[in-house]
Design a protein around this motif. Structure first.
Motif, short mmCIF file in Angstrom:
data_model
loop_
_atom_site.label_atom_id
_atom_site.label_comp_id
_atom_site.label_asym_id
_atom_site.label_seq_id
_atom_site.Cartn_x
_atom_site.Cartn_y
_atom_site.Cartn_z
N HIS A 147 28.72 -2.88 -30.89
CA HIS A 147 29.56 -3.95 -31.41
C HIS A 147 31.06 -3.60 -31.40
CE1 HIS A 147 26.47 -6.73 -32.72
NE2 HIS A 147 25.82 -5.76 -33.32
N THR A 149 29.48 -15.70 -21.31
CA THR A 149 30.61 -14.78 -21.36
C THR A 149 31.48 -15.09 -22.58
OG1 THR A 149 32.02 -16.20 -20.00
CG2 THR A 149 30.67 -14.57 -18.84
N TRP A 150 32.38 -14.18 -22.91
CA TRP A 150 33.27 -14.40 -24.06
C TRP A 150 34.16 -15.61 -23.83
CZ3 TRP A 150 32.01 -12.11 -28.32
CH2 TRP A 150 31.36 -10.87 -28.26
N CYS A 167 33.37 -2.89 -29.01
CA CYS A 167 34.34 -3.39 -28.00
C CYS A 167 34.23 -4.89 -27.77
CB CYS A 167 34.17 -2.62 -26.70
SG CYS A 167 34.81 -0.94 -26.80
N GLU A 168 33.79 -5.62 -28.80
CA GLU A 168 33.72 -7.06 -28.63
C GLU A 168 35.12 -7.65 -28.76
OE1 GLU A 168 31.07 -8.02 -31.80
OE2 GLU A 168 29.33 -7.11 -30.81
N PRO A 169 35.58 -8.39 -27.75
CA PRO A 169 36.86 -9.08 -27.90
C PRO A 169 36.63 -10.38 -28.67
CG PRO A 169 35.93 -9.59 -25.77
CD PRO A 169 34.94 -8.68 -26.46
N TYR A 175 25.29 -7.57 -25.03
CA TYR A 175 25.68 -8.26 -26.26
C TYR A 175 24.58 -9.21 -26.75
CZ TYR A 175 28.29 -11.31 -29.42
OH TYR A 175 28.70 -12.03 -30.50
N GLU A 176 24.00 -9.98 -25.83
CA GLU A 176 22.95 -10.90 -26.26
C GLU A 176 21.72 -10.13 -26.75
OE1 GLU A 176 24.65 -11.85 -23.30
OE2 GLU A 176 25.72 -13.42 -24.39
N MET A 187 42.86 -7.40 -25.87
CA MET A 187 41.79 -6.89 -25.02
C MET A 187 41.78 -7.50 -23.62
SD MET A 187 38.80 -6.19 -27.84
CE MET A 187 37.87 -5.08 -26.82
N ASN A 188 42.90 -8.11 -23.25
CA ASN A 188 43.10 -8.60 -21.87
C ASN A 188 41.96 -9.51 -21.39
OD1 ASN A 188 44.22 -5.26 -21.10
ND2 ASN A 188 45.48 -6.99 -21.69
N THR A 189 41.45 -10.35 -22.26
CA THR A 189 40.41 -11.27 -21.82
C THR A 189 41.03 -12.40 -21.00
OG1 THR A 189 40.63 -12.36 -23.94
CG2 THR A 189 38.79 -10.86 -23.70
N VAL A 233 21.66 -7.11 -28.07
CA VAL A 233 21.91 -6.48 -29.36
C VAL A 233 21.89 -7.52 -30.48
CG1 VAL A 233 24.46 -6.50 -29.50
CG2 VAL A 233 23.20 -4.63 -30.50
N ASN A 234 22.38 -8.71 -30.21
CA ASN A 234 22.32 -9.76 -31.23
C ASN A 234 20.88 -10.15 -31.55
OD1 ASN A 234 25.01 -9.93 -31.71
ND2 ASN A 234 25.34 -11.86 -30.66
N TYR A 260 44.81 -3.04 -22.38
CA TYR A 260 44.17 -2.95 -23.69
C TYR A 260 42.73 -2.47 -23.50
CZ TYR A 260 43.77 -4.07 -28.64
OH TYR A 260 43.63 -4.00 -30.00
N LYS A 279 29.31 -16.95 -25.16
CA LYS A 279 28.50 -16.06 -25.99
C LYS A 279 28.57 -16.51 -27.44
CE LYS A 279 29.10 -11.71 -23.45
NZ LYS A 279 27.68 -11.54 -23.12
N GLY A 285 29.73 -16.33 -30.99
CA GLY A 285 30.99 -15.76 -31.45
C GLY A 285 31.17 -15.97 -32.94
N ARG A 330 33.48 -3.70 -19.18
CA ARG A 330 34.50 -3.72 -20.23
C ARG A 330 34.26 -4.87 -21.21
NH1 ARG A 330 38.75 -7.26 -19.10
NH2 ARG A 330 40.19 -5.97 -20.27
N ASN A 331 34.76 -4.66 -22.41
CA ASN A 331 34.71 -5.68 -23.46
C ASN A 331 33.29 -6.16 -23.77
OD1 ASN A 331 37.43 -5.51 -23.69
ND2 ASN A 331 37.89 -7.46 -22.71
N GLU A 332 32.32 -5.22 -23.79
CA GLU A 332 30.96 -5.58 -24.17
C GLU A 332 30.48 -6.82 -23.39
OE1 GLU A 332 29.06 -3.65 -25.88
OE2 GLU A 332 27.33 -4.96 -26.06
N GLU A 333 30.68 -6.76 -22.09
CA GLU A 333 30.30 -7.91 -21.25
C GLU A 333 29.93 -7.38 -19.86
OE1 GLU A 333 32.28 -11.95 -21.46
OE2 GLU A 333 33.22 -11.13 -19.65
N ASP A 341 23.59 -9.98 -21.01
CA ASP A 341 24.07 -8.61 -20.98
C ASP A 341 23.74 -7.96 -22.33
OD1 ASP A 341 26.05 -9.49 -22.73
OD2 ASP A 341 27.52 -9.76 -21.14
#
Lengths: 283, 322
Positions: free
Chosen positions: A75, A136-137, A77-79, B258-259, A115-117, B261-262, A219, A158, A160, B239-242, B256
């Motif tokens: 958890h 994706t985020w 590095c979640e942007p 993240y899903e 975090m450069n998203t 782990v959730n 970042y 994702k 959020g 990167r960024n948990e993705e 990926d």
């Protein structure tokens, strides 16, 4: 939804001074941090759901959420997701891909500082990918012009958060962005309609100012095991067992009931309710 | 449907219901074209075919085609057509993640469409496509373990493993089947494509609903949580948990870390809540009334006559009250 539309219309009307239709987003933009102070810096306190149109399911998830979650490597590095990333720190670089012949914009790429998203807004009329495609985020964004407002429909997000103190937003949410240019101010209104965790759509606005001298830095984030935990450790509180939940109410003086959020808190009429609650608390 | 055929499928009905509900489609509507299958590139040499029952993973390359799970039998010809859009090389291997017919139902048709000179039918000396699975899949289909699922002999696995993993190398890629004991069933395998960095999870991981815990076939919530933790051990995000390692869920979307782990977090939290209520001396009815899944029901709740959120809670209660 009617009320949401009115809010958006009102926002658009305020920005209705002459602006070129189908404006150029490309460039660098510095964030104007003049609203939503509670979302900045260290972020909101646990138990602060004020102003959020959340339902009971969201409330239970937030009540049982533990910030200890950030000690779990998966958890760390979640942007921020697309509907929270603009709240900052979110100065932006925006570039465009052009059709080499017509010079029509094929896609905008918006990179946020935190975090450069990068959100890619497809302008070439493509559809969203199949339902089974990865989330994706930033989600999958498809844009279209409605007059001088760029309307962006976002899918495949994702799961959020509506607020970064455990208030969830599901991956079934429909997210719509409205980008509006007012001279050198770029305004974004984001509408989140989540059938799982919201009673009514959440509406937020943020603004940026053109800033030609802005330079974005990298970042990077890499997860670290900072505490030895048993395999499969999941930090959370059992319902009713979160000892931190009332701290916000007690420290701020906001009545407990008013910290719990709900759709009615988005409307001016709630001021009367708040006055009554404060009066009751004072007695 | 005659009585024998009914008995064959009786054990599979809950799974068929889940597959149908999760995909929000009904292939059996009279006079209507079944919905088109979705064919989605996943990563590397691996593709997803969705809409035929359980999700199907397809690995392609110069050596041929490897298929993980084969969907419902009535969709097998459409699955074959979808595979042919990806590769015209021969189908060489089939792998089953578990025994349920929404994952094994097309074994016979898809196996018969391929060939593998290295494997011979013991009776006719014809080359056949080997079907790999954990040994309990064969035991259940062959009747060595009594089970109402009854597929034709040509649909049975011909090469099984009984230890914790089984290694293969195909299309220039290391592939590992890893057994997940007593998870969704007693014979679950996750299939790890190491170069493509993709894992076909079978039904130990879904994005559509709470997991179906097939207790009658050895399943358990703890086994599913353990399987998810093993998936998390294998998955590494970009990167960024993705991105990074991708999981093909048993039903639903590509995911990926993240899903996953959730999903693991959710099941662990629900387990902990129910165990706490059991420790307080509550009965199953009292636990259900306490709504320990309330905050997840809007996303993962399920309400069919054969599997439901209520039954999910009861099943967990029975597992941890022992």
């Amino acid at each position: 939804m009617k009320k949401v539309s009115i809010v958006i219309m009102a926002g658009a009307a305020l920005c209705a001074l002459p602006a070129p239709a189908q404006f150029n987003l490309a460039g660098s933009w510095a964030q104007r941090q003049h609203e939503d102070r509670g979302e900045r810096g260290g972020g909101p306190q646990i138990g602060d759901y004020t102003g959020l149109p959340i339902n009971d399911a969201a409330r239970l998830r937030a009540d049982t959420w533990s910030p200890d979650q950030w000690t779990v490597p998966e958890h760390q590095c979640e942007p921020h997701p697309i509907d929270y990333a603009p709240l900052g720190p979110a100065s932006m670089l925006i570039t465009a891909d052009h059709d080499p012949v017509s010079y029509d914009v094929i896609a905008w790429h918006l990179t946020f500082a935190w975090m450069n998203t990068t959100q890619t807004i497809w302008m070439d009329g493509r559809e969203h990918p199949p339902e089974q495609a990865p989330r994706t985020w930033m989600g999958h964004s498809v844009g279209r012009w409605k007059g001088d407002i760029l309307v962006v429909d976002i899918s495949h997000v994702k799961e959020g958060w509506i607020r970064r103190n455990g208030v969830p937003r599901s991956d079934l949410a429909k997210i719509t962005q409205y980008w509006i240019l007012h001279e050198d101010i770029l305004q974004l209104v984001t509408v989140v309609d989540d059938p799982v965790y919201l009673e009514e759509p959440s509406v937020r606005s943020v603004a940026w100012q053109a800033h030609t001298g802005y330079r974005m830095g990298p970042y990077p984030c890499s997860a670290r095991v900072e505490l030895d935990r048993p395999r499969g450790y999941v930090p959370h509180y059992l319902p009713g067992a979160n000892p931190l939940l009332r701290d916000f109410s007690e420290e701020s003086g906001i009545p407990w009931e008013a910290t719990r959020g709900g759709a009615e808190q988005m409307y001016p009429e709630y001021q009367e309710v708040l006055k009554r609650l404060l009066s009751e608390d004072a007695q | 449907m005659n009585s024998r055929a009914y008995r064959r499928w009786a054990g599979a009905l809950p799974l068929l219901a889940i597959a149908a509900a999760s995909l929000a489609q009904d292939d059996s509507r009279d006079g209507e074209e079944p919905p088109a299958l979705s064919v989605i590139p996943v990563q590397g040499n691996v593709y997803l075919i969705a809409g035929a029952g359980g999700n199907i993973a397809v690995q392609t390359g110069d050596d041929g085609v490897l298929v993980v799970d084969t969907g419902l039998p009535e969709n097998a010809e459409r699955v074959l057509a979808a595979i042919r859009t990806l590769s015209d090389r021969p189908i060489r291997f089939v792998v089953n993640t578990h025994v349920h017919p929404d994952h094994t139902g097309g074994n016979g048709t898809i196996g018969a469409a391929g060939t593998n000179e290295g494997f011979r039918d013991a009776l006719r000396s014809e080359p056949v496509v080997p079907i790999y699975a954990h040994e309990t899949v064969l035991h259940r289909l062959s009747g060595a373990i009594e089970d109402p699922i009854d597929l034709p002999v040509r649909s049975w696995p011909i090469d099984t493993y009984h230890v914790d993993k089984f290694d293969m190398y195909f299309n220039g890629e290391s592939i590992q089947l890893r057994h997940q004991p007593n998870a969704h069933t007693d014979g679950d395998s996750i299939v790890w494509f190491r170069r493509s960095d993709v894992i076909a999870t079978g039904d130990v991981y879904l994005t559509t609903s709470y997991p179906f815990i097939d207790v009658a076939r050895g399943g358990s919530l703890q086994g599913i949580i353990d399987a998810l933790n093993e998936l998390l051990d294998l998955m590494i995000p970009d990167r960024n948990e993705e991105g990074g390692t991708l999981a093909i869920s048993g039903h639903g979307a590509i995911s990926d870390e993240y899903e996953v782990v959730n999903y693991r977090d959710m099941l662990t939290i629900i387990r902990d809540r129910i165990v706490a209520l059991i420790d307080m001396g509550m009965t199953p009815e009292q636990v259900k009334a306490a709504q320990p899944t309330f905050d997840y029901d809007g996303r993962y709740g399920i309400d069919s006559t054969l599997w439901s959120t209520e039954r999910f809670i009861e099943t967990i209660y029975e597992e941890y009250a022992e």
